[in-house]
Write a protein that holds these residues in place. Sequence first.
Motif, PDB file in Angstrom:
ATOM      1  N   PHE A 135      89.104  73.578  43.349  1.00  0.00           N
ATOM      2  CA  PHE A 135      90.075  74.152  43.168  1.00  0.00           C
ATOM      3  C   PHE A 135      91.192  72.610  44.123  1.00  0.00           C
ATOM      4  CE2 PHE A 135      88.358  78.177  43.570  1.00  0.00           C
ATOM      5  CZ  PHE A 135      89.054  78.729  42.445  1.00  0.00           C
ATOM      6  N   MET A 136      90.274  72.106  44.572  1.00  0.00           N
ATOM      7  CA  MET A 136      91.580  71.017  45.544  1.00  0.00           C
ATOM      8  C   MET A 136      92.076  70.303  43.924  1.00  0.00           C
ATOM      9  SD  MET A 136      92.368  72.038  48.295  1.00  0.00           S
ATOM     10  CE  MET A 136      93.025  70.914  48.567  1.00  0.00           C
ATOM     11  N   LEU A 137      90.575  69.764  43.321  1.00  0.00           N
ATOM     12  CA  LEU A 137      91.208  68.759  41.910  1.00  0.00           C
ATOM     13  C   LEU A 137      92.427  70.180  40.930  1.00  0.00           C
ATOM     14  CD1 LEU A 137      90.478  66.130  40.500  1.00  0.00           C
ATOM     15  CD2 LEU A 137      88.529  67.117  38.978  1.00  0.00           C
ATOM     16  N   SER A 138      92.868  71.060  40.912  1.00  0.00           N
ATOM     17  CA  SER A 138      93.452  71.223  39.841  1.00  0.00           C
ATOM     18  C   SER A 138      94.481  71.679  40.705  1.00  0.00           C
ATOM     19  CB  SER A 138      93.030  73.042  39.960  1.00  0.00           C
ATOM     20  OG  SER A 138      93.200  73.723  41.057  1.00  0.00           O
ATOM     21  N   VAL A 139      94.824  71.662  41.615  1.00  0.00           N
ATOM     22  CA  VAL A 139      96.406  71.159  42.675  1.00  0.00           C
ATOM     23  C   VAL A 139      96.232  69.725  42.003  1.00  0.00           C
ATOM     24  CG1 VAL A 139      97.611  70.882  44.852  1.00  0.00           C
ATOM     25  CG2 VAL A 139      96.101  72.280  44.045  1.00  0.00           C
ATOM     26  N   SER A 140      95.666  68.604  42.409  1.00  0.00           N
ATOM     27  CA  SER A 140      95.965  66.646  41.967  1.00  0.00           C
ATOM     28  C   SER A 140      96.301  66.742  40.800  1.00  0.00           C
ATOM     29  CB  SER A 140      94.828  66.433  42.259  1.00  0.00           C
ATOM     30  OG  SER A 140      93.922  66.524  41.801  1.00  0.00           O
ATOM     31  N   ALA A 141      95.747  67.443  39.592  1.00  0.00           N
ATOM     32  CA  ALA A 141      95.967  67.835  37.796  1.00  0.00           C
ATOM     33  C   ALA A 141      97.353  67.944  37.892  1.00  0.00           C
ATOM     34  CB  ALA A 141      94.905  68.286  37.185  1.00  0.00           C
ATOM     35  N   GLY A 142      96.974  69.127  38.840  1.00  0.00           N
ATOM     36  CA  GLY A 142      98.374  69.775  37.927  1.00  0.00           C
ATOM     37  C   GLY A 142      99.608  68.945  38.455  1.00  0.00           C
ATOM     38  N   ALA A 143      99.475  68.415  40.181  1.00  0.00           N
ATOM     39  CA  ALA A 143     100.695  67.408  39.888  1.00  0.00           C
ATOM     40  C   ALA A 143     100.851  66.652  39.425  1.00  0.00           C
ATOM     41  CB  ALA A 143     100.423  66.728  41.190  1.00  0.00           C
ATOM     42  N   LEU A 144     100.038  65.302  38.761  1.00  0.00           N
ATOM     43  CA  LEU A 144      99.710  64.632  37.929  1.00  0.00           C
ATOM     44  C   LEU A 144     100.631  65.232  36.729  1.00  0.00           C
ATOM     45  CD1 LEU A 144      96.536  63.103  38.295  1.00  0.00           C
ATOM     46  CD2 LEU A 144      98.509  62.212  39.060  1.00  0.00           C
ATOM     47  N   GLN A 145     100.248  66.271  36.382  1.00  0.00           N
ATOM     48  CA  GLN A 145     101.522  66.553  35.020  1.00  0.00           C
ATOM     49  C   GLN A 145     102.531  67.108  35.117  1.00  0.00           C
ATOM     50  OE1 GLN A 145      97.797  69.694  33.949  1.00  0.00           O
ATOM     51  NE2 GLN A 145      97.639  69.142  31.935  1.00  0.00           N
ATOM     52  N   GLY A 146     103.192  67.459  36.325  1.00  0.00           N
ATOM     53  CA  GLY A 146     103.954  67.647  36.301  1.00  0.00           C
ATOM     54  C   GLY A 146     105.096  66.345  36.856  1.00  0.00           C
ATOM     55  N   LEU A 147     104.236  65.439  37.607  1.00  0.00           N
ATOM     56  CA  LEU A 147     104.711  64.417  37.479  1.00  0.00           C
ATOM     57  C   LEU A 147     105.160  63.115  36.286  1.00  0.00           C
ATOM     58  CD1 LEU A 147     103.593  63.310  41.048  1.00  0.00           C
ATOM     59  CD2 LEU A 147     106.300  64.507  40.187  1.00  0.00           C
ATOM     60  N   LYS A 148     104.057  63.993  35.183  1.00  0.00           N
ATOM     61  CA  LYS A 148     104.189  63.454  34.068  1.00  0.00           C
ATOM     62  C   LYS A 148     103.613  61.614  34.607  1.00  0.00           C
ATOM     63  CE  LYS A 148     108.090  65.150  32.158  1.00  0.00           C
ATOM     64  NZ  LYS A 148     109.820  64.756  31.435  1.00  0.00           N
ATOM     65  N   PHE A 149     102.637  61.399  34.815  1.00  0.00           N
ATOM     66  CA  PHE A 149     101.601  60.112  35.504  1.00  0.00           C
ATOM     67  C   PHE A 149     100.403  61.010  34.428  1.00  0.00           C
ATOM     68  CE2 PHE A 149     102.533  59.813  39.684  1.00  0.00           C
ATOM     69  CZ  PHE A 149     104.355  58.958  38.937  1.00  0.00           C
ATOM     70  N   PHE A 150     100.134  60.737  33.075  1.00  0.00           N
ATOM     71  CA  PHE A 150      99.354  61.692  32.125  1.00  0.00           C
ATOM     72  C   PHE A 150      98.148  60.168  31.917  1.00  0.00           C
ATOM     73  CE2 PHE A 150     103.505  63.727  30.867  1.00  0.00           C
ATOM     74  CZ  PHE A 150     102.458  65.358  30.244  1.00  0.00           C
ATOM     75  N   LYS A 151      98.474  59.331  32.203  1.00  0.00           N
ATOM     76  CA  LYS A 151      97.132  58.221  32.853  1.00  0.00           C
ATOM     77  C   LYS A 151      96.450  58.687  33.151  1.00  0.00           C
ATOM     78  CE  LYS A 151      99.969  54.084  30.330  1.00  0.00           C
ATOM     79  NZ  LYS A 151     100.117  52.568  30.314  1.00  0.00           N
ATOM     80  N   ALA A 152      96.904  59.014  34.990  1.00  0.00           N
ATOM     81  CA  ALA A 152      95.905  59.095  35.938  1.00  0.00           C
ATOM     82  C   ALA A 152      95.328  60.382  35.740  1.00  0.00           C
ATOM     83  CB  ALA A 152      97.200  58.888  37.073  1.00  0.00           C
ATOM     84  N   PHE A 153      96.266  61.579  34.939  1.00  0.00           N
ATOM     85  CA  PHE A 153      95.580  62.537  34.361  1.00  0.00           C
ATOM     86  C   PHE A 153      94.332  62.258  33.985  1.00  0.00           C
ATOM     87  CE2 PHE A 153      95.412  66.429  31.989  1.00  0.00           C
ATOM     88  CZ  PHE A 153      95.069  67.321  32.366  1.00  0.00           C
ATOM     89  N   SER A 154      94.488  61.455  32.520  1.00  0.00           N
ATOM     90  CA  SER A 154      92.984  61.287  31.662  1.00  0.00           C
ATOM     91  C   SER A 154      92.586  60.828  32.640  1.00  0.00           C
ATOM     92  CB  SER A 154      93.797  60.526  30.792  1.00  0.00           C
ATOM     93  OG  SER A 154      94.673  61.095  29.656  1.00  0.00           O
ATOM     94  N   PHE A 155      92.687  59.865  32.981  1.00  0.00           N
ATOM     95  CA  PHE A 155      91.396  59.139  34.128  1.00  0.00           C
ATOM     96  C   PHE A 155      91.242  59.728  35.036  1.00  0.00           C
ATOM     97  CE2 PHE A 155      90.176  56.425  38.205  1.00  0.00           C
ATOM     98  CZ  PHE A 155      89.830  55.359  37.077  1.00  0.00           C
ATOM     99  N   GLN A 156      91.120  61.073  35.729  1.00  0.00           N
ATOM    100  CA  GLN A 156      90.455  61.324  36.478  1.00  0.00           C
ATOM    101  C   GLN A 156      89.671  62.199  36.016  1.00  0.00           C
ATOM    102  OE1 GLN A 156      92.765  65.303  37.763  1.00  0.00           O
ATOM    103  NE2 GLN A 156      92.477  64.572  39.885  1.00  0.00           N
ATOM    104  N   ASN A 157      90.614  63.002  34.306  1.00  0.00           N
ATOM    105  CA  ASN A 157      89.325  63.404  33.520  1.00  0.00           C
ATOM    106  C   ASN A 157      88.145  62.977  33.191  1.00  0.00           C
ATOM    107  OD1 ASN A 157      90.397  66.244  33.942  1.00  0.00           O
ATOM    108  ND2 ASN A 157      92.045  65.440  31.789  1.00  0.00           N
ATOM    109  N   ILE A 158      87.943  61.400  32.894  1.00  0.00           N
ATOM    110  CA  ILE A 158      87.262  60.997  32.401  1.00  0.00           C
ATOM    111  C   ILE A 158      85.897  60.456  33.627  1.00  0.00           C
ATOM    112  CG2 ILE A 158      86.949  58.100  31.273  1.00  0.00           C
ATOM    113  CD1 ILE A 158      89.326  58.844  29.536  1.00  0.00           C
TER     114      ILE A 158
END
Length: 194
Positions: A135-158
């Motif tokens: 659940f907390m990961l969904s908040v941080s992933a949404g924040a990264l997407q909203g801030l357009k930090f797509f590299k960090a978002f992809s890195f988080q998934n990988i």
Amino acid sequence: MVLSFLKNDYTKWSLIVLAGSLLASFLNYGFTLIMGRMLSPSSFGEVSTIFGLMVILVAPTQAISNYVSRHISFLVGKQDYLTARIWLRKVSRSVFFFSLILLFLFWLSIPLLSRFLGINFLPLFVFSFSIPFAFMLSVSAGALQGLKFFKAFSFQNILGTALKLSLAVIFVYIGLFVPGVMLAVAISLGAAYF
């Protein structure tokens, strides 16, 4: 022509997210293959059953992620960074408390689930620690997407997927089997969040 196509921000960020998603999916596929070989058929069945249960429990996380992404991008678009930070803290706190309530309810239902699914108590208990992190990961992933930090978002998934795969292999190899796989999932979600 191809280079001008890649200069478009939308295309560039879409390709980054696509590449990250494909790599994470490939690692998840490898996880399934490797666990299928390392675990006995009954143990692999237990892992699959718990993962199916996880899909049901964390279904709201996608909605949370989308909500956070839209709201953060709206506030950042208005250049209201202070409100965005305060709002994100409030949402994080609310989601965390909701996940703790869900964790407590899950703990209460473990004896019933254990009997119904024919799974030992321990893997379900270890798995339960994944719930707050998911659940907390969904908040941080949404924040990264909203801030357009797509590299960090992809890195988080990988990172989360690679850690899950490597830790599961180690834990199964040393003899922890299904509880080890569930521990790998909880640790990988926690690491991806932090």
